[in-house]
Design a protein around this motif. Structure first.
Motif, short mmCIF file in Angstrom:
data_model
loop_
_atom_site.label_atom_id
_atom_site.label_comp_id
_atom_site.label_asym_id
_atom_site.label_seq_id
_atom_site.Cartn_x
_atom_site.Cartn_y
_atom_site.Cartn_z
N LEU A 79 0.85 -1.19 0.00
CA LEU A 79 0.00 0.00 0.00
C LEU A 79 0.89 1.24 0.00
N PRO A 80 1.29 1.71 -1.17
CA PRO A 80 2.16 2.90 -1.23
C PRO A 80 1.47 4.12 -0.62
N LEU A 81 2.20 4.80 0.25
CA LEU A 81 1.68 6.01 0.90
C LEU A 81 2.68 7.14 0.75
N PRO A 82 2.24 8.38 0.79
CA PRO A 82 3.19 9.51 0.68
C PRO A 82 4.16 9.53 1.85
N PRO A 83 5.31 10.17 1.67
CA PRO A 83 6.29 10.27 2.79
C PRO A 83 5.66 10.97 3.99
N SER A 84 6.07 10.55 5.17
CA SER A 84 5.52 11.13 6.40
C SER A 84 5.99 12.56 6.59
N ARG A 85 5.17 13.32 7.31
CA ARG A 85 5.47 14.72 7.62
C ARG A 85 5.42 14.93 9.13
N ALA A 86 5.71 16.15 9.54
CA ALA A 86 5.66 16.46 10.98
C ALA A 86 4.27 16.23 11.54
N ARG A 87 3.24 16.50 10.74
CA ARG A 87 1.86 16.27 11.18
C ARG A 87 1.63 14.80 11.51
N ASP A 88 2.21 13.90 10.71
CA ASP A 88 2.04 12.47 10.95
C ASP A 88 2.69 12.05 12.27
N VAL A 89 3.82 12.64 12.60
CA VAL A 89 4.49 12.32 13.86
C VAL A 89 3.60 12.70 15.04
N VAL A 90 3.05 13.89 15.00
CA VAL A 90 2.19 14.35 16.10
C VAL A 90 0.94 13.49 16.20
N MET A 91 0.35 13.14 15.07
CA MET A 91 -0.86 12.33 15.09
C MET A 91 -0.59 10.94 15.68
N GLU A 92 0.53 10.34 15.31
CA GLU A 92 0.85 9.03 15.86
C GLU A 92 1.12 9.12 17.37
N MET A 93 1.75 10.20 17.80
CA MET A 93 1.98 10.39 19.23
C MET A 93 0.65 10.48 19.98
N GLN A 94 -0.28 11.23 19.44
CA GLN A 94 -1.56 11.40 20.10
C GLN A 94 -2.38 10.11 20.09
N LYS A 95 -2.24 9.34 19.04
CA LYS A 95 -2.95 8.06 19.00
C LYS A 95 -2.44 7.12 20.09
N VAL A 96 -1.14 7.12 20.31
CA VAL A 96 -0.58 6.30 21.39
C VAL A 96 -1.09 6.78 22.74
N ARG A 97 -1.13 8.10 22.93
CA ARG A 97 -1.60 8.65 24.20
C ARG A 97 -3.07 8.29 24.43
N GLU A 98 -3.90 8.50 23.44
CA GLU A 98 -5.33 8.21 23.62
C GLU A 98 -5.58 6.73 23.82
N ASN A 99 -4.78 5.89 23.16
CA ASN A 99 -4.95 4.45 23.35
C ASN A 99 -4.60 4.04 24.79
N ARG A 100 -3.60 4.70 25.36
CA ARG A 100 -3.23 4.40 26.74
C ARG A 100 -4.25 4.94 27.74
N ASP A 101 -4.74 6.14 27.50
CA ASP A 101 -5.61 6.81 28.47
C ASP A 101 -7.09 6.53 28.25
#
Length: 801
Positions: free
Chosen positions: A344-366
């Motif tokens: 599944l080819p996807l565009p290169p990641s950006r700073a926005r993707d880093v923040v979104m993945e961080m928040q997903k980890v936080r919400e999954n934990r909390d």
């Protein structure tokens, strides 16, 4: 005139051989008046017998037999006999009629068979095409074993493109087998030579095949017959044609029937022979249902930022760190059944993707963790309901953004309206609108009713900028794009920064009924009246994949969480659910069992369970890997279930129905259904609690009376669902009013009831219903579990219900 049979010959003329390879007894010719040509050419009068001392030639023997058959009236036998004796070898035996082609006969025969198969009926092609591979293999082995090395190489090079897509590894192996000693040494070739290739065919098809080969014997049919009789075993069955979408195949998969012996033994043991009946009739085709692995660079960036976040804000005692939570997720992504990142080819990641993945980890934990039902008690899941007033029946679809900042509705009046859910002004990047303070915007462009809208992925932002060295601006994680489809046949991509249409996709023939963003963004899927499902990328004007197979228009679609599969449902007479591979565009599973219009689909976050709902109030759970139904849930009144959503743990499902209720369901089968509470409704509408001390609101259709225990209160109350009066008080409520919307939320009580009443008829409620939330004359169009396991629902108030 009578012609008495010959006497004292020991062999009748009809039984005389035409081989000429051995000494034959002289036939005696007895005539009754008419001369008969014998082996010596003499004539005999009536009552006389002529015997020659010279052995007849094979040609004379054949003539004797021909005359005998002709005189007796065996015209068909005579025609076949003449055809058989048309080409005789020097020894008088039938010659191999294609020997004049030498080694070229194999290529000629293969092309003959291939052309006949491709010109056959489509429903037979799947079975007939399985003849081509064994014919090709054994022809090549015969060429090599008889010393025709160059001819074998030419044969392989000529036909390789026909098999390269499926049998590339086998073809590479055959290219190394060029000498007779290679035939004896190669293990794979030995398997082909020591075992007969099993080919299952239905009875009528096998008859047509051999009749064709007999008719075209001179053109190569005899070579094919020789290969099938010598190296293969054709297993004939009396069932119907087999192909992926034939009635026979669909019925067998739906009933989970065991494979017949001829299907289990198809091919050669220990050798890959391509797609077989086992793949078509069984549900064992391999699927990659694991999560899509994260891009390595993105993984490193996210981990580094999470380590920094843990140092800034250490977790409380007893709670895991963000890095530990992230490592558990990465461990799940490295599972054996996970798809490849290249699938599944996807565009290169950006700073926005880093923040979104961080928040997903936080919400999954909390998140609020749902452990499932225990002891018949429902989990305390809360629901927030947004009610839209004064819609006048014009709203046709609804969607919430994943950060729950926006809600959008499509209307029958061909426009889209987007609201801010917290009532704050909507942002705009257009210079002339920077001072505009409105909490809703109207998107105009479609020329027909809007049937579906879908927001791109988003999440609540961090309270700090993790990339201060960039330009000082914090990466924006809010929703940026909205996609919509309409009866005008268009799919429109809208910018939520400029509130304008960015692109129009015109691909479907006719109205487009469904559109949905993929789980990773960039791709979205559509389904329309032209019976096709199409996959688009936001940077491409045309569809990347077109999935064809449904017999009627598409009624619902859903993505698999890893983004490599799409589910689609068809309405009217089809009523099937198909699972498509985005990588290949092929159908990999078919789910059948619904008898009503399928209105909603949803795949669980764990990627293993599919839920589907229909207008009959049924919800089906499916095991994706096995292609089998797990169970059916009932509780909603008829009218349709437009929306489904799974909790983060995949163990609870929420459904929203046009009967005005939001219901929670236990995905797992109840351990002891007999312990589930019972609710009996009398014919007069009185509610009587049975077998339990406390009940949860059943939430049946409009005007139903149900027993309910209010929010943990000691006394049960009577509530009229959809009516004007209610003495039950929800456990929690919150109201937020915008221009046209009202939001309210409540927490559930205890376990769900098992029977109800809908407009004078009893509605059976299965014991796996956890709880139900009733609305006041508000059909529910959209339900959604947030990443924190809160239920958000929306609908339009209908005062005429």
């Amino acid at each position: 005139m009578s012609n008495p049979p010959p006497a004292n010959t020991g062999q009748a003329p009809g039984g005389a051989t035409y081989g000429g390879g051995q000494q034959h007894q002289q036939p005696q010719s007895t005539t009754g008046g008419a001369p008969t040509t014998g082996g010596t050419g003499g004539t005999g009068a009536a009552g006389t017998t002529s015997t020659s001392s010279t052995a007849p030639t094979p040609q004379n023997l054949n003539q004797i037999v021909t005359d005998y058959l002709k005189k007796k009236g065996f015209t068909k036998t005579e025609a076949v006999f003449r055809q058989e004796t048309a080409h005789l070898g020097p020894d008088g035996r039938p010659a191999q009629r294609n020997e004049e082609n030498g080694p070229r006969k194999y290529l000629k025969a293969f092309i003959l068979l291939r052309d006949w198969i491709e010109n056959n009926l489509d429903i037979y092609k799947f079975e007939l095409r399985k003849l081509l591979w064994p014919v090709f293999v054994y022809s090549y082995i015969e060429l090599v074993s008889t010393g025709y090395v160059e001819e074998a190489k030419h044969y392989l090079a000529t036909l390789r493109p026909h098999f390269d897509a499926v049998h590339r590894e086998a073809l590479d192996l055959f290219a190394t087998v060029t000498l007779p000693q290679h035939i004896r040494e190669n293990q794979t070739i030995k398997l082909y030579r020591e075992n007969k290739y099993r080919i299952p065919l239905n009875q009528s098809l096998s008859g047509n095949l051999f009749h064709f080969l007999e008719r075209e014997a001179d053109a190569g049919g005899s070579t094919i017959t020789f290969i099938l009789q010598t190296f293969c075993q054709v297993d004939v069955s009396a069932r119907g044609p087999i192909e992926p979408f034939s009635f026979e195949a669909i019925y067998r998969r739906a009933q989970n029937l065991d494979l017949d012996e001829i299907d289990q033994l198809e091919g050669i043991p220990g050798v890959f022979t391509g797609v077989t009946n086992r793949d078509v009739l069984g549900s064992s085709a391999p699927l990659k249902l694991g999560p899509l692995p994260m891009e390595p660079e993105l993984r490193e960036d996210v981990r580094a930022e999470l380590e920094d976040e843990d140092q800034r804000h250490p977790p409380v005692e007893g709670r895991s760190t963000l890095v530990e939570e992230f490592d558990q997720r990465i461990k799940r992504e490295d599972s054996a059944d996970a798809p490849s990142r290249t699938d599944l080819p996807l565009p290169p990641s950006r700073a926005r993707d880093v923040v979104m993945e961080m928040q997903k980890v936080r919400e999954n934990r909390d998140r609020f963790k749902i452990e499932g039902r225990t002891g018949g008690a429902g989990v305390p899941v809360s629901a927030c309901m947004f009610t839209f007033h004064n819609s006048l029946g014009s709203v046709s679809c609804m969607d919430f953004s994943n950060d729950h900042e926006l809600v959008a509705v499509g209307t029958m009046d061909s426009y889209i309206r987007v609201w801010s859910m917290n009532g704050k002004p909507l942002k705009s990047s257009t210079a002339s609108e920077k001072d505009l303070q409105v909490n809703n915007r109207k998107l105009i462009g479609h020329s027909g009713p809007v049937y579906a809208v879908s927001f791109s992925d988003s999440i609540a932002n961090l309270d700090r900028n993790v990339f201060p060295e960039a330009d000082g601006a914090k990466p924006d994680t809010s929703t940026k794009l909205l996609v919509s489809c309409s009866a005008d046949g268009q799919i429109r991509l809208w910018s939520l920064d400029h509130w304008a249409c960015l692109c129009i996709y015109k691909a479907h023939d006719g109205p487009v009924f469904r559109v949905l963003w993929g789980p990773h963004g960039h791709y979205f899927a559509t389904g329309g009246r032209d019976k096709t499902v199409r996959v688009f990328a936001q940077d491409r004007a045309s569809a990347l994949r077109i999935m064809v197979g449904h017999d009627t228009p598409i009624s619902a679609i859903a993505w698999h969480p890893n983004g490599t599969y799409i589910f689609s449902a068809s309405d009217d007479t089809d009523k099937s659910i198909r699972m498509w591979s985005v990588v290949t565009g092929n159908c990999v599973r078919i789910f059948t069992g619904h008898t009503d219009y399928i209105s909603a689909l949803q795949c669980a976050p764990n990627g293993k369970i599919l839920a589907s709902a229909d207008t009959g109030g049924n919800i089906f759970f499916w095991d994706i890997a096995k292609g089998a139904r797990i169970k059916r849930c009932r509780g909603h009144g008829k009218g349709g279930i437009p929306s489904l959503s799974f909790s983060a743990e995949s163990n609870v499902l929420v459904s929203g129905g046009l009967d005005g209720t939001v219901r929670l369901w236990d995905v797992e089968l109840p351990a002891d259904p007999s312990k589930s509470s019972q609710l009996a409704i009398t014919s007069s509408g009185a509610a009587v609690g049975v077998g339990a001390s406390s009940q949860q609101a059943d939430g049946a259709a409009t005007g139903d009376s149900i027993a309910v225990a209010s929010g943990g209160g000691p006394n049960g109350n009577l509530i009229t669902v959809g009516g004007t009066g209610s003495s039950a008080t929800p456990a929690a409520a919150a109201n937020a009013t915008g221009n046209t919307g009202t939001a309210s939320g409540s927490a559930n009580g205890n376990s769900g009831a098992v029977t109800g009443k809908k407009k004078g008829k009893e509605v059976q409620i299965t014991p796996d219903q956890i709880s139900a939330f009733a609305t006041k004359k508000t059909p529910v169009l959209k339900v959604q579990f947030t990443r924190m396991n809160l239920v958000v629902a929306g609908g339009c108030y209908d005062p005429e219900r």
